[in-house]
Motif scaffolding. Sequence first.
Motif, PDB file in Angstrom:
ATOM      1  N   ALA A  62       0.846  -1.189   0.000  1.00  0.00           N
ATOM      2  CA  ALA A  62       0.000   0.000   0.000  1.00  0.00           C
ATOM      3  C   ALA A  62       0.887   1.246   0.000  1.00  0.00           C
ATOM      4  CB  ALA A  62      -0.873  -0.007   1.243  1.00  0.00           C
ATOM      5  N   SER A  63       0.498   2.219  -0.769  1.00  0.00           N
ATOM      6  CA  SER A  63       1.263   3.469  -0.760  1.00  0.00           C
ATOM      7  C   SER A  63       1.169   4.104   0.619  1.00  0.00           C
ATOM      8  CB  SER A  63       0.717   4.441  -1.799  1.00  0.00           C
ATOM      9  OG  SER A  63       0.896   3.907  -3.075  1.00  0.00           O
ATOM     10  N   LEU A  64       2.256   4.681   1.043  1.00  0.00           N
ATOM     11  CA  LEU A  64       2.278   5.322   2.361  1.00  0.00           C
ATOM     12  C   LEU A  64       2.072   6.819   2.190  1.00  0.00           C
ATOM     13  CD1 LEU A  64       5.439   3.502   3.740  1.00  0.00           C
ATOM     14  CD2 LEU A  64       3.051   2.999   4.275  1.00  0.00           C
ATOM     15  N   TRP A  65       1.381   7.400   3.142  1.00  0.00           N
ATOM     16  CA  TRP A  65       1.281   8.855   3.144  1.00  0.00           C
ATOM     17  C   TRP A  65       2.610   9.424   3.615  1.00  0.00           C
ATOM     18  CZ3 TRP A  65      -2.848  10.948   0.968  1.00  0.00           C
ATOM     19  CH2 TRP A  65      -4.032  10.198   0.918  1.00  0.00           C
ATOM     20  N   ARG A  66       3.040  10.495   2.976  1.00  0.00           N
ATOM     21  CA  ARG A  66       4.237  11.148   3.497  1.00  0.00           C
ATOM     22  C   ARG A  66       3.849  12.048   4.658  1.00  0.00           C
ATOM     23  NH1 ARG A  66       3.792  16.311   1.745  1.00  0.00           N
ATOM     24  NH2 ARG A  66       2.878  16.653  -0.305  1.00  0.00           N
ATOM     25  N   GLU A  67       4.844  12.417   5.452  1.00  0.00           N
ATOM     26  CA  GLU A  67       4.605  13.342   6.539  1.00  0.00           C
ATOM     27  C   GLU A  67       4.131  14.678   5.969  1.00  0.00           C
ATOM     28  OE1 GLU A  67       4.796  12.652   9.835  1.00  0.00           O
ATOM     29  OE2 GLU A  67       5.059  10.623   9.076  1.00  0.00           O
ATOM     30  N   ASP A  68       3.217  15.302   6.665  1.00  0.00           N
ATOM     31  CA  ASP A  68       2.689  16.586   6.202  1.00  0.00           C
ATOM     32  C   ASP A  68       3.590  17.711   6.717  1.00  0.00           C
ATOM     33  OD1 ASP A  68       1.156  18.538   5.118  1.00  0.00           O
ATOM     34  OD2 ASP A  68      -0.436  18.429   6.633  1.00  0.00           O
ATOM     35  N   GLU A  69       4.729  17.822   6.072  1.00  0.00           N
ATOM     36  CA  GLU A  69       5.703  18.817   6.503  1.00  0.00           C
ATOM     37  C   GLU A  69       5.764  19.965   5.511  1.00  0.00           C
ATOM     38  OE1 GLU A  69       9.125  16.355   6.523  1.00  0.00           O
ATOM     39  OE2 GLU A  69       8.857  15.702   8.616  1.00  0.00           O
TER      40      GLU A  69
ATOM     41  N   GLY B 231      15.367   3.356  -4.926  1.00  0.00           N
ATOM     42  CA  GLY B 231      15.087   3.662  -3.521  1.00  0.00           C
ATOM     43  C   GLY B 231      13.933   4.627  -3.339  1.00  0.00           C
ATOM     44  N   HIS B 232      13.384   4.574  -2.132  1.00  0.00           N
ATOM     45  CA  HIS B 232      12.181   5.338  -1.838  1.00  0.00           C
ATOM     46  C   HIS B 232      12.411   6.844  -1.966  1.00  0.00           C
ATOM     47  CE1 HIS B 232       9.196   7.176   1.021  1.00  0.00           C
ATOM     48  NE2 HIS B 232       8.438   6.537   0.155  1.00  0.00           N
ATOM     49  N   ASP B 233      11.377   7.527  -2.423  1.00  0.00           N
ATOM     50  CA  ASP B 233      11.427   8.978  -2.574  1.00  0.00           C
ATOM     51  C   ASP B 233      10.061   9.538  -2.185  1.00  0.00           C
ATOM     52  OD1 ASP B 233      11.792  11.603  -3.363  1.00  0.00           O
ATOM     53  OD2 ASP B 233      11.538  11.179  -5.507  1.00  0.00           O
ATOM     54  N   LEU B 240       8.492   2.621  -4.006  1.00  0.00           N
ATOM     55  CA  LEU B 240       8.383   1.583  -2.971  1.00  0.00           C
ATOM     56  C   LEU B 240       9.360   1.830  -1.838  1.00  0.00           C
ATOM     57  CD1 LEU B 240       8.221  -1.442  -5.408  1.00  0.00           C
ATOM     58  CD2 LEU B 240       6.339  -0.601  -3.994  1.00  0.00           C
ATOM     59  N   ASN B 241       8.856   1.673  -0.607  1.00  0.00           N
ATOM     60  CA  ASN B 241       9.718   1.848   0.558  1.00  0.00           C
ATOM     61  C   ASN B 241      10.179   0.462   1.030  1.00  0.00           C
ATOM     62  OD1 ASN B 241      11.097   2.905   2.657  1.00  0.00           O
ATOM     63  ND2 ASN B 241       9.358   3.942   3.616  1.00  0.00           N
ATOM     64  N   VAL B 242      11.068  -0.127   0.233  1.00  0.00           N
ATOM     65  CA  VAL B 242      11.574  -1.473   0.523  1.00  0.00           C
ATOM     66  C   VAL B 242      13.089  -1.443   0.360  1.00  0.00           C
ATOM     67  CG1 VAL B 242       9.478  -2.678  -0.190  1.00  0.00           C
ATOM     68  CG2 VAL B 242      11.227  -2.150  -1.892  1.00  0.00           C
ATOM     69  N   PRO B 243      13.789  -2.412   0.979  1.00  0.00           N
ATOM     70  CA  PRO B 243      15.258  -2.393   0.872  1.00  0.00           C
ATOM     71  C   PRO B 243      15.721  -2.533  -0.583  1.00  0.00           C
ATOM     72  CG  PRO B 243      14.520  -3.955   2.545  1.00  0.00           C
ATOM     73  CD  PRO B 243      13.301  -3.506   1.824  1.00  0.00           C
ATOM     74  N   ILE B 244      16.836  -1.882  -0.894  1.00  0.00           N
ATOM     75  CA  ILE B 244      17.423  -1.999  -2.234  1.00  0.00           C
ATOM     76  C   ILE B 244      18.860  -2.489  -2.085  1.00  0.00           C
ATOM     77  CG2 ILE B 244      16.056  -0.120  -3.178  1.00  0.00           C
ATOM     78  CD1 ILE B 244      18.924   1.382  -3.146  1.00  0.00           C
ATOM     79  N   GLY B 245      19.470  -2.779  -3.221  1.00  0.00           N
ATOM     80  CA  GLY B 245      20.905  -3.044  -3.218  1.00  0.00           C
ATOM     81  C   GLY B 245      21.252  -4.496  -3.402  1.00  0.00           C
TER      82      GLY B 245
END
Lengths: 101, 484
Positions: A62-69, B231-233, B240-245
């Motif tokens: 699932a896509s994550l919400w980023r922090e509202d900064e 990598g995640h941005d 995707l917020n998952v490990p890379i490399g």
Amino acid sequence: MSAPAIDRTRVLHIAKLSALSLHENEVDQLASDLNAIVKYVDELAEVDMSDVPPTTQVQFEASLWREDEVVVGLTRDQALSSAPQVEHEGFAVPVFVEGAS
Amino acid sequence: MIEAFHITDLASKVQSGALSATEVARDVIARIDRHNGRLNALLHADPVRILAQAKAIDDKRARGEVLGTLAGVPVAIKDAICTKGESTTSGSKILSGYEPPYDATVISRLRAADALLTGKANMDEFAMGSSTENSAYGATKNPWDNTRTPGGSSGGSAVAVASRIALAALGSDTGGSIRQPASLTGTVGVKPTYGRVSRYGLIAFASSLDQIGPFATDIRGSARLLEVIAGHDAHDATSLNVPIGGYESACDAAIKGLRIGIPEEYFADGLSDDVGRSVRATLARLEREGCVLRPIKLPHTRFAVATYYVIATAEASSNLARFDGVRYGLRKAAQSLGEMYGATRDAGFGREVKRRILLGTFVLSAGYYEAYYLRAQKMRTLIRRDFDAAFKDVDVIASPTAPTTAFKLGEKANDPLSMYLSDIYTLPASLAGVPALSVPCAIGQDGLPIGLQIIAPALQESRLFTIASAVESACAPAFPAEVQ
């Protein structure tokens, strides 16, 4: 399902929806190209997919919400730097409200 | 000079000081002068800017700082990727003169790794094409034979690497736009898992399919590039917020026992005898080295072209609505706002882009949405399930990357459907969102390079690099005599 004929009228209608002004001399060719492609695409009707859910995205988590900064964005000058026409520190466009000047 | 190096070797030399980034930059500029006029690989290259980057890298080393993993490596950038203050047109007249006020995330990451950005690479307009002939700025020519296309849409990136104007490049792949030109130019091209690499700053074509990836002279170099750009941005909600490399170390892993699926649908009608024979010979060699070959079925493959052209054009018709002559790029003067939009888009878009906007608008329009767009989304599910089922029995899938070697300039230019069919082997992995790469595996009887495509399950890029390294060590990628 048979292919709907994409005729001149339909091409011009789609062009209007797409905000594209077409030249008179390209309409027939585009109609012919689009008909050929749509006819090919019609092969999708060969398969019964009544029980198949549509794929709208292939994400594996699932896509994550980023922090509202609050972060610094573009400055006004940067945002306007590529504009074709600038007036009063904004994007200038032709008149689009009746009676406005 | 730079043509003698692979990416990792050159980076080591620059890191150690055996070679300065400035020496590399001078050689890059000389190679651009010598080859680019004929090949039209780069649309925009600024020697002053190249030398300034090189000086900054050399100064950083002189201060005693450790240089990044791409120290001094010349990288060409597909013109769909935003570079701050530097021309970015996506191959279109509608963005003529556009200089983005920000860098794409991949560009920031390349700069942080001390790469040397050599300029912006030619492409089919908005990445719509398979030959780079749809560029508003002229076709790119294949350095193996200047009467042939390099494939597309990232043809300029592929040719920059094939001609060693750069040792690496970034491209974008929506339905094969990295892998197919890599195959046709004898270079390595990688399409990562959808979401692996940030799309922030990539001018969008079809957002559910677009993915940035590397071109390189060798597999190890492509692995290093991917380690830098992946990598995640936070700027891209689909990243995707998952490990890379581990991609570079995967190049040294053993292949013994790996199960390779051979899809019968990818060796059917339309595949040239020469390509089929070369790919089978490569697979036989992998089998001798300990891989297990298994015949598999991907039964919905034949629907991939139709599915792709509905989904990609639908998304494009929406994405390209932003080009309206107001905030950037071309504007055609008109009395009313509506006329200004229409006239600007008519003057700014080429024929293929108009064709795809119209098709995309049609398949989304009232009365046709269910018959076309929804049906294509359902078929996309079946194509994904084909891969899910296959990967229960095999570790990777191997096939030809393209049905033929490089075709002649103009050969398919007036027949959109036949052009679309040249992507038949690359489209399914794009629709499924899984990673795939093309590695050179042979030179055909016509003297032109042939690529092998390897496809892995989502997030398993490492397997691609392991198998591709084995292919490469048996068939080292050559480059054309003309540009040596």
